[in-house]
Design an enzyme around this catalytic site. Structure first.
Site, PDB file in Angstrom:
ATOM      1  N   CYS A 180       0.862  -1.186   0.000  1.00 30.25           N
ATOM      2  CA  CYS A 180       0.000   0.000   0.000  1.00 30.25           C
ATOM      3  C   CYS A 180       0.893   1.229   0.000  1.00 30.25           C
ATOM      4  O   CYS A 180       1.895   1.262   0.733  1.00 30.25           O
ATOM      5  CB  CYS A 180      -0.883  -0.010   1.248  1.00 30.25           C
ATOM      6  N   HIS A 219      -9.069  -3.822  -1.747  1.00 31.53           N
ATOM      7  CA  HIS A 219      -8.055  -3.030  -1.046  1.00 31.53           C
ATOM      8  C   HIS A 219      -8.401  -1.541  -1.125  1.00 31.53           C
ATOM      9  O   HIS A 219      -8.390  -0.836  -0.099  1.00 31.53           O
ATOM     10  CB  HIS A 219      -6.679  -3.303  -1.670  1.00 31.53           C
ATOM     11  N   GLU A 220      -8.728  -1.070  -2.345  1.00 27.44           N
ATOM     12  CA  GLU A 220      -9.006   0.362  -2.506  1.00 27.44           C
ATOM     13  C   GLU A 220     -10.281   0.766  -1.774  1.00 27.44           C
ATOM     14  O   GLU A 220     -10.328   1.820  -1.127  1.00 27.44           O
ATOM     15  CB  GLU A 220      -9.093   0.741  -3.989  1.00 27.44           C
ATOM     16  N   HIS A 226     -10.081   1.468   1.893  1.00 27.88           N
ATOM     17  CA  HIS A 226      -9.584   2.792   2.290  1.00 27.88           C
ATOM     18  C   HIS A 226     -10.742   3.761   2.568  1.00 27.88           C
ATOM     19  O   HIS A 226     -10.602   4.689   3.360  1.00 27.88           O
ATOM     20  CB  HIS A 226      -8.706   3.397   1.194  1.00 27.88           C
TER      21      HIS A 226
END
Ligand code: NI
Length: 177
Positions: free
Chosen positions: A99, A141-142, A145
């Site tokens: 990341c 993953h994105e 966030h």
């Protein structure tokens, strides 16, 4: 404009981001331009708006095939706003992630193997895709966030979290998200 990427420990990375309502604002256009510049500059696979300190539900991602990393699957360049993720089935798989907010490190992270994601593009047009494997991993993953979740929070075995040079000595690694 290339923006600074916040690093793990900054409380702004832990906030729940707000949905975008106005798709025709100058602010959104500028945000996307800055996110593209920043991701390209850092050679990232993806970037979420909170990583540059903007608490909106906006992510970008994309991976072009690279002969140096034959194992990395291609992911189309995508702008995804106000995303929704629906897992397809209950199968999960683990894989290495990095990341841009946790530079120089990798961790072994469980993710849904297959999912459908839906959301809006930068013109506000809704679209959806069903994906699996690395594409599904990058999306999860994105989108994490946007909910204040960084991948280290999902690692089950912290023995599989460390610095790139220590985990993969002498290896040239693909991009971080
Ligand atoms: Ni990230």
């Amino acid at each position: 404009m290339i923006r600074d990427v916040l690093r793990m420990g900054d409380p702004r990375l832990l906030a729940i981001a707000s949905p975008v309502h106005d798709f025709h604002s100058e602010e959104l256009k500028q945000l996307l331009a800055d996110m593209r510049d920043t991701m390209a500059h850092l050679n990232g696979a993806g970037l979420a708006a909170p990583q540059i300190g903007v608490s909106l539900r906006v992510v970008i991602f994309g991976v072009t095939a690279n002969p140096r990393y034959p194992d990395v699957e291609e992911v189309p360049d995508t702008v995804l706003i106000n995303p929704e993720i629906t897992p397809l089935g209950d199968e999960m798989e683990e894989g290495w992630e990095g990341c841009l907010s946790v530079p120089g490190m990798r961790g072994w992270v469980p993710r849904w193997s297959s999912l459908r994601y839906a959301g809006c593009d930068e013109q506000g047009r809704r679209f959806e895709r069903s994906v699996s494997g690395f594409h599904a991993r990058v999306v999860q993953h994105e989108c994490d966030h946007l909910d204040g979740i960084l991948y280290p929070m999902r690692i089950r075995d912290l023995a599989k979290f460390g610095f790139n040079e220590a985990l993969f000595p002498g290896q040239d690694l693909p991009r971080e998200d």
